[in-house]
Write an enzyme that holds these catalytic residues in place. Sequence first.
Site, PDB file in Angstrom:
ATOM      1  N   THR A 208       0.846  -1.192   0.000  1.00 13.77           N
ATOM      2  CA  THR A 208       0.000   0.000   0.000  1.00 13.77           C
ATOM      3  C   THR A 208       0.881   1.241   0.000  1.00 13.77           C
ATOM      4  O   THR A 208       1.989   1.194   0.519  1.00 13.77           O
ATOM      5  CB  THR A 208      -0.820  -0.047   1.303  1.00 13.77           C
ATOM      6  OG1 THR A 208      -1.709  -1.142   1.202  1.00 13.77           O
ATOM      7  CG2 THR A 208      -1.597   1.220   1.569  1.00 13.77           C
ATOM      8  N   ARG A 236     -14.268  -7.516  -0.271  1.00 16.74           N
ATOM      9  CA  ARG A 236     -13.587  -7.122   0.970  1.00 16.74           C
ATOM     10  C   ARG A 236     -13.009  -5.691   0.856  1.00 16.74           C
ATOM     11  O   ARG A 236     -12.380  -5.333  -0.130  1.00 16.74           O
ATOM     12  CB  ARG A 236     -12.456  -8.110   1.252  1.00 16.74           C
ATOM     13  CG  ARG A 236     -11.634  -7.792   2.505  1.00 16.74           C
ATOM     14  CD  ARG A 236     -10.344  -7.085   2.175  1.00 16.74           C
ATOM     15  NE  ARG A 236      -9.435  -7.015   3.325  1.00 16.74           N
ATOM     16  CZ  ARG A 236      -8.354  -6.240   3.367  1.00 16.74           C
ATOM     17  NH1 ARG A 236      -8.036  -5.491   2.337  1.00 16.74           N
ATOM     18  NH2 ARG A 236      -7.583  -6.222   4.422  1.00 16.74           N
ATOM     19  N   VAL A 237     -13.232  -4.908   1.871  1.00 13.95           N
ATOM     20  CA  VAL A 237     -12.645  -3.566   1.943  1.00 13.95           C
ATOM     21  C   VAL A 237     -11.745  -3.530   3.169  1.00 13.95           C
ATOM     22  O   VAL A 237     -12.124  -4.013   4.236  1.00 13.95           O
ATOM     23  CB  VAL A 237     -13.747  -2.485   2.041  1.00 13.95           C
ATOM     24  CG1 VAL A 237     -13.139  -1.120   2.310  1.00 13.95           C
ATOM     25  CG2 VAL A 237     -14.574  -2.444   0.755  1.00 13.95           C
ATOM     26  N   GLY A 238     -10.547  -2.974   2.998  1.00 12.54           N
ATOM     27  CA  GLY A 238      -9.596  -2.941   4.112  1.00 12.54           C
ATOM     28  C   GLY A 238      -9.691  -1.666   4.934  1.00 12.54           C
ATOM     29  O   GLY A 238     -10.699  -0.954   4.903  1.00 12.54           O
ATOM     30  N   ASP A 239      -8.637  -1.399   5.648  1.00 10.15           N
ATOM     31  CA  ASP A 239      -8.600  -0.247   6.565  1.00 10.15           C
ATOM     32  C   ASP A 239      -8.353   1.085   5.861  1.00 10.15           C
ATOM     33  O   ASP A 239      -8.724   2.139   6.369  1.00 10.15           O
ATOM     34  CB  ASP A 239      -7.477  -0.450   7.593  1.00 10.15           C
ATOM     35  CG  ASP A 239      -6.112  -0.617   6.913  1.00 10.15           C
ATOM     36  OD1 ASP A 239      -6.037  -1.349   5.900  1.00 10.15           O
ATOM     37  OD2 ASP A 239      -5.132  -0.015   7.381  1.00 10.15           O
ATOM     38  N   THR A 259      -0.260   1.080   6.938  1.00 10.06           N
ATOM     39  CA  THR A 259      -0.144  -0.053   6.021  1.00 10.06           C
ATOM     40  C   THR A 259       0.061  -1.322   6.821  1.00 10.06           C
ATOM     41  O   THR A 259       0.768  -1.325   7.824  1.00 10.06           O
ATOM     42  CB  THR A 259       1.019   0.134   5.024  1.00 10.06           C
ATOM     43  OG1 THR A 259       1.153  -1.090   4.272  1.00 10.06           O
ATOM     44  CG2 THR A 259       2.343   0.415   5.712  1.00 10.06           C
ATOM     45  N   GLY A 260      -0.586  -2.379   6.389  1.00 13.77           N
ATOM     46  CA  GLY A 260      -0.467  -3.633   7.124  1.00 13.77           C
ATOM     47  C   GLY A 260      -1.728  -4.441   6.973  1.00 13.77           C
ATOM     48  O   GLY A 260      -2.520  -4.222   6.043  1.00 13.77           O
ATOM     49  N   GLY A 262      -5.069  -5.124   7.192  1.00 13.29           N
ATOM     50  CA  GLY A 262      -6.162  -4.186   7.374  1.00 13.29           C
ATOM     51  C   GLY A 262      -7.182  -4.513   8.453  1.00 13.29           C
ATOM     52  O   GLY A 262      -7.636  -3.623   9.178  1.00 13.29           O
TER      53      GLY A 262
HETATM   54  N1  ASP Z   1      -3.820  -2.256   4.738  1.00 14.28           N
HETATM   55  C1  ASP Z   1      -4.075  -2.770   3.427  1.00 14.28           C
HETATM   56  C2  ASP Z   1      -5.346  -3.579   3.468  1.00 14.28           C
HETATM   57  O1  ASP Z   1      -5.536  -4.340   4.383  1.00 14.28           O
HETATM   58  C3  ASP Z   1      -2.977  -3.637   2.920  1.00 14.28           C
HETATM   59  C4  ASP Z   1      -1.613  -3.005   2.979  1.00 14.28           C
HETATM   60  O2  ASP Z   1      -1.366  -2.094   3.724  1.00 14.28           O
HETATM   61  O3  ASP Z   1      -0.754  -3.453   2.242  1.00 14.28           O
HETATM   62  O4  ASP Z   1      -6.120  -3.480   2.556  1.00 14.28           O
END
Ligand code: ASP
Length: 343
Positions: A208, A236-239, A259-260, A262
Amino acid sequence: MMKKLLLLLFFFSALGATAQQKIGLVIHGGAGTIKKENMTPEQDKEYRQKLQEALTAGYAVLDEGGTSLEAVTTAVQILETSPLFNAGRGAVFTHDGKNELDAAIMDGNTGLAGAVAAVSHIKSPILAAQAVMLHSPHVMLVGEGAEQFAREQGLEMVEPEYFFDQRRFEQLKRVQEREKEQGSLYSPNQPGSYQGKDFHFEDYKFGTVGCVAVDEYGNVAAGTSTGGMTNKRYGRVGDVPIIGAGTYADNETCAVSATGHGEYFIRNVVAYDIAALMKYEDLSLEEAAEKVVMEKLVEKGGSGGVIAIDREGNIAMPFNSEGMFRGYMKEDGEPHVFIYKGE
Ligand code: ASP
């Protein structure tokens, strides 16, 4: 008369002096199992060059008197166009072999925010998020509705193939192969599944991109853009597009882009938690970011990191994974880029 004029001059120059704040910009290009031994010197160089390009372009905007919002969209767009990162071109693939992108932006001065989620035809999701913030009464638009809005706003639309990257596609195939061999890690009724010890970060590779900045007017802003996580299902929707989870900005405290993994960032309201610790517990930016990423998230098993900046130009870039593509530029005008722990 002369005295009055001098007084006025003094007054305006004093105003100017207080309006002129320290500028600063921080970016990330994702956190995860990024180890030096797994990168060739060429790859290492390529990543660093792109990060440096985004940093210098974003910083130049600030240096020329631009706003933190302009700097954030400039830096994020550069990373979105690069296939190296999991955002825009080069986004990871869903279970069905598609690219579904999420992005958000927040203005710490006005408290306004905009986000799009699960879009597949908008060339720059960060610009679409900004359009939602500035030209709609809403905060988040998803899927086809978001795309219709982006079209009406005159944003550049692309065919889904634009986002295709062979390397990412192979990543999806590897993950799906492993699923076939080991059985799916995905279990809809079990919150820990798809996230537990069997989770292979290398292949779900984060990546990300995000940027936080403070401009000379003392306004902070944050923006984040992503393809989400490899093999994600069911829309699916992330953070990232969730304000307070992956993206947050408030002049009173700080701007954060995360980032991480989510799901953990959503459940722990990571970005807002950092701001709240500053506001209610009087922690410094660095203390707050460290506490949330290195203590709270680690206790919960959530992998990843954040970048953060406050209006004084203090920055923090903690991560609890192996590495995080990241960099900052402050008053010295030099880009500082890092990938692994400490370098
Ligand atoms: N945080 C993002 C998600 O979960 C993924 C990422 O940070 O690489 O969609």
